[in-house]
Design a protein around this motif. Structure first.
Motif, PDB file in Angstrom:
ATOM      1  N   ALA A 100       0.877  -1.171   0.000  1.00  0.00           N
ATOM      2  CA  ALA A 100       0.000   0.000   0.000  1.00  0.00           C
ATOM      3  C   ALA A 100       0.913   1.218   0.000  1.00  0.00           C
ATOM      4  N   MET A 101       0.885   1.976  -1.088  1.00  0.00           N
ATOM      5  CA  MET A 101       1.891   2.984  -1.349  1.00  0.00           C
ATOM      6  C   MET A 101       1.411   4.390  -1.000  1.00  0.00           C
ATOM      7  N   THR A 102       2.324   5.200  -0.477  1.00  0.00           N
ATOM      8  CA  THR A 102       2.170   6.640  -0.512  1.00  0.00           C
ATOM      9  C   THR A 102       3.548   7.240  -0.727  1.00  0.00           C
ATOM     10  N   TRP A 103       3.564   8.477  -1.205  1.00  0.00           N
ATOM     11  CA  TRP A 103       4.846   9.119  -1.501  1.00  0.00           C
ATOM     12  C   TRP A 103       5.207  10.141  -0.433  1.00  0.00           C
ATOM     13  N   ASP A 104       6.443  10.604  -0.486  1.00  0.00           N
ATOM     14  CA  ASP A 104       6.856  11.783   0.269  1.00  0.00           C
ATOM     15  C   ASP A 104       7.396  12.788  -0.745  1.00  0.00           C
ATOM     16  N   ASP A 105       8.527  13.391  -0.493  1.00  0.00           N
ATOM     17  CA  ASP A 105       8.995  14.451  -1.384  1.00  0.00           C
ATOM     18  C   ASP A 105       9.897  13.968  -2.508  1.00  0.00           C
ATOM     19  N   HIS A 106      10.792  13.013  -2.224  1.00  0.00           N
ATOM     20  CA  HIS A 106      11.848  12.714  -3.186  1.00  0.00           C
ATOM     21  C   HIS A 106      11.346  12.031  -4.449  1.00  0.00           C
ATOM     22  N   GLU A 107      10.155  11.464  -4.433  1.00  0.00           N
ATOM     23  CA  GLU A 107       9.588  10.939  -5.669  1.00  0.00           C
ATOM     24  C   GLU A 107       9.404  12.049  -6.699  1.00  0.00           C
ATOM     25  N   THR A 108       9.416  13.302  -6.229  1.00  0.00           N
ATOM     26  CA  THR A 108       9.335  14.462  -7.118  1.00  0.00           C
ATOM     27  C   THR A 108      10.562  15.343  -6.943  1.00  0.00           C
ATOM     28  N   GLU A 109      10.680  16.001  -5.783  1.00  0.00           N
ATOM     29  CA  GLU A 109      11.820  16.866  -5.479  1.00  0.00           C
ATOM     30  C   GLU A 109      11.877  17.078  -3.979  1.00  0.00           C
ATOM     31  N   ASN A 110      13.062  17.179  -3.435  1.00  0.00           N
ATOM     32  CA  ASN A 110      13.259  17.340  -1.998  1.00  0.00           C
ATOM     33  C   ASN A 110      12.452  18.517  -1.445  1.00  0.00           C
ATOM     34  N   ASN A 111      11.677  18.220  -0.393  1.00  0.00           N
ATOM     35  CA  ASN A 111      10.996  19.231   0.423  1.00  0.00           C
ATOM     36  C   ASN A 111      10.093  20.192  -0.356  1.00  0.00           C
ATOM     37  N   TYR A 112       9.536  19.723  -1.469  1.00  0.00           N
ATOM     38  CA  TYR A 112       8.553  20.589  -2.121  1.00  0.00           C
ATOM     39  C   TYR A 112       7.291  20.628  -1.270  1.00  0.00           C
ATOM     40  N   ALA A 113       6.500  21.664  -1.466  1.00  0.00           N
ATOM     41  CA  ALA A 113       5.256  21.843  -0.709  1.00  0.00           C
ATOM     42  C   ALA A 113       4.169  22.295  -1.669  1.00  0.00           C
ATOM     43  N   GLY A 114       3.223  21.409  -1.970  1.00  0.00           N
ATOM     44  CA  GLY A 114       2.164  21.752  -2.897  1.00  0.00           C
ATOM     45  C   GLY A 114       2.719  22.076  -4.268  1.00  0.00           C
ATOM     46  N   ASP A 115       2.531  23.316  -4.716  1.00  0.00           N
ATOM     47  CA  ASP A 115       3.069  23.726  -6.015  1.00  0.00           C
ATOM     48  C   ASP A 115       4.319  24.580  -5.874  1.00  0.00           C
ATOM     49  N   VAL A 116       4.946  24.531  -4.691  1.00  0.00           N
ATOM     50  CA  VAL A 116       6.144  25.343  -4.439  1.00  0.00           C
ATOM     51  C   VAL A 116       7.379  24.434  -4.452  1.00  0.00           C
ATOM     52  N   PRO A 117       8.313  24.639  -5.370  1.00  0.00           N
ATOM     53  CA  PRO A 117       9.520  23.803  -5.404  1.00  0.00           C
ATOM     54  C   PRO A 117      10.487  24.160  -4.288  1.00  0.00           C
ATOM     55  N   GLU A 118      11.508  23.347  -4.152  1.00  0.00           N
ATOM     56  CA  GLU A 118      12.491  23.544  -3.083  1.00  0.00           C
ATOM     57  C   GLU A 118      13.156  24.910  -3.164  1.00  0.00           C
ATOM     58  N   ASP A 119      13.425  25.377  -4.380  1.00  0.00           N
ATOM     59  CA  ASP A 119      14.125  26.656  -4.523  1.00  0.00           C
ATOM     60  C   ASP A 119      13.177  27.841  -4.648  1.00  0.00           C
TER      61      ASP A 119
END
Length: 544
Positions: A262-281
């Motif tokens: 039973a899967m769920t993701w965190d951040d690294h499946e996309t980019e470190n510490n992103y939040a919603g539509d806000v990227p890390e940088d």
């Protein structure tokens, strides 16, 4: 220039252009997203059909998997990839391939239950998702796929008990954080031999970071990985190929073949510490949503997820609920896609008005209501939340000058308080929270008010250490003593790699923390480093 390089260059130019001019209309952004992630046409009949007898090399190089067990239903997954480290997996571009599947009650397939044929579409990178229904509840099944003369490895799966089943036992495992370049997946090899009903993956299945030719901390001497992996994942093809690398690991394949996930993701499946539509940088959101759309699409393609989880552009409804009779209800959360941006620029910060703003959310309002309403309707003895980042408070030091991690629930205290109020309002007695992310095994009591150590304990949080992220680790993390002094509700900390099993019964839940001695070399043994129980109706962890 390869097709992959060409696609990646086009993608990166589109991102740069989008960041400069910022689309002013929703329609314009949607067109850019559709272009950038190569969404399939409205129909797939135009694709040529490849006779599977023409496949000369084994197409089942990435194994098989099953997921999201329901009463009387299982989801089966595989991918056709004769040459998995190449774009398209080594299959002719634009071709769909018929794939047969079989389900039986025995490993030799003498007691066949279901069989059929499906198509592996090029639009989904020749991945296969088969939802099998009409099965017996609470039963083991074996499955396999066939293409031409090739037969996949055999997988074992298990359906959930019926909704009203008075089941008295359920055993699950929780895993998280498996950076390929940090070490071997030895823990998965041991998990494959465990007798568990399901595995809950708590995020960071994939890391976006580059993997060099020798596999990073794996230090390969007998082979070299292609250069395509030695860069950060950005485009859809980048993410697809990175999943191929991760899924080619034999220990991971063994775990998937042994148990439903039973899967769920965190951040690294996309980019470190992103939040919603806000990227890390903190770059342009429109540009980041193109990358998120690619990451989400590749995630669904490569995981044993059902049709309702199929993404639409940059959006994917991953939160969902699984029930195992009257014994347990599992609420699987997504704490990345809907969260507010991290306060004070992220990292460890002194809490203040920005982080404590009541409007801030970890889950989004819709998911928050869904969670609490699900507890209100629950008839399960154990209510288990499968999620990503640390839920309980974790102060950096004792005393008044502590800091908190803005990426965890500590950075969203109002959101956490609304969830805790929901626990009280719905009257659930036996709350368990499963967490990953921090690369450490923790056992914590969930307090009604973390500021008052003597306040009522209302649940337990079990944190699974990483599979490989963080390299070998140590038995006692360097900050364990400080954290224990600063957080009296923290009952245990261990820094080696591994997983945790949780056995749920009518009278108690037992968590066994399992760890391997090393991931820098393959084949390390596994041992139980600590065990805790919490009694039904009496929240709080006790070491046994």
């Amino acid at each position: 220039m390869t097709d992959h390089q060409s696609h990646t260059d086009v993608f990166r130019r589109a991102v740069r252009d989008l960041g400069r001019r910022r689309f002013l209309t929703t329609t314009g952004a949607a067109v850019a997203l559709a272009f950038a992630v190569n969404l399939p046409a409205t129909g797939t009949a135009a694709a040529a059909e490849l006779d599977p007898r023409r496949i000369r090399d084994n197409p089942f190089t990435l194994g098989v998997a099953s997921g999201d067990p329901l009463p009387g239903s299982v989801l089966l997954w595989t991918k056709l990839a004769p040459r998995p480290y190449e774009t398209g997996g080594g299959l002719p571009s634009g071709t769909r391939v018929p794939v047969r599947w079989e389900l039986a009650r025995d490993r030799r397939f003498t007691k066949s239950v279901r069989r059929g044929t499906t198509l592996a579409h090029p639009e989904f990178d020749h991945t296969v998702h088969v939802e099998v229904t009409g099965l017996a509840s609470g039963c083991d099944y074996f499955y396999r796929f066939l293409a031409g003369s090739w037969t996949s490895p055999v997988g074992r799966t298990r359906t959930a008990p019926s909704a009203g089943a008075q089941n008295s036992r359920l055993k699950i495992a929780a895993v998280s954080c498996q950076a390929y370049q940090d070490g071997y997946y030895t823990a998965y090899g041991h998990l494959a031999d465990e007798d568990v009903d399901a595995v809950f993956h708590l995020g960071d299945y994939l890391y976006e970071y580059a993997v060099n030719a020798t596999g990073g901390n794996r230090h390969y001497t007998d082979r070299r990985l292609p250069d395509v992996f030695n860069r950060e994942t950005v485009s859809l093809e980048d993410y697809r190929l990175r999943y191929a690398l991760y899924k080619s690991d034999p220990d991971l394949m063994a775990a998937h073949a042994a148990h439903p996930f039973a899967m769920t993701w965190d951040d690294h499946e996309t980019e470190n510490n992103y939040a919603g539509d806000v990227p890390e940088d903190n770059g342009p959101s429109d540009a980041f949503l193109i990358r998120r759309a690619a990451a989400y699409r590749a995630y669904w393609e490569n995981q044993p997820l059902r049709r309702p989880q199929r993404p639409s552009g940059p959006d994917m409804k991953l939160y969902r609920r699984l029930r195992f009779g009257t014994l347990a209800q599992f609420d699987i959360l997504d704490t990345r896609q809907y969260r507010s941006d991290q306060a004070y620029g992220d990292g460890w910060q002194t809490p203040g008005p920005e982080s404590e703003n009541p409007a801030r959310t970890m889950t989004g309002a819709t998911q928050e209501r869904w969670l609490i309403n699900g507890w209100r309707d629950s008839r399960a003895l154990w209510n288990v939340v499968s999620q990503q980042v640390l839920f309980s408070e974790r102060r950096s030091v004792p005393g008044a000058d502590f800091k908190l991690s803005m990426d965890c629930w500590d950075g969203y205290p109002a959101s956490r308080q609304r969830v805790l109020a929901g626990v009280a309002a719905t009257g659930i007695d036996n709350l368990l929270v499963l967490t990953g992310d921090v690369h450490v095994a923790y056992a914590l009591d969930i307090k009604e008010d973390f500021r008052v150590p003597s306040s009522r304990t209302i649940g337990s949080e079990i944190v699974a250490t990483s599979i490989s992220s963080g390299h070998d680790g140590t038995d006692r993390p360097a900050n364990a003593d400080t954290f224990t002094q600063a957080n009296p509700h923290l009952r245990f900390a261990h820094g080696r790699r591994g997983y945790v099993t949780v056995a749920l019964g009518k009278h108690e839940a037992r968590a066994d923390f399992r760890a391997v001695s090393a991931v820098s070399t393959p084949g390390a043994p596994v041992s139980t480093v600590a065990s805790f129980v919490t009694e039904a109706g009496r929240p709080g962890l006790k070491r046994v």
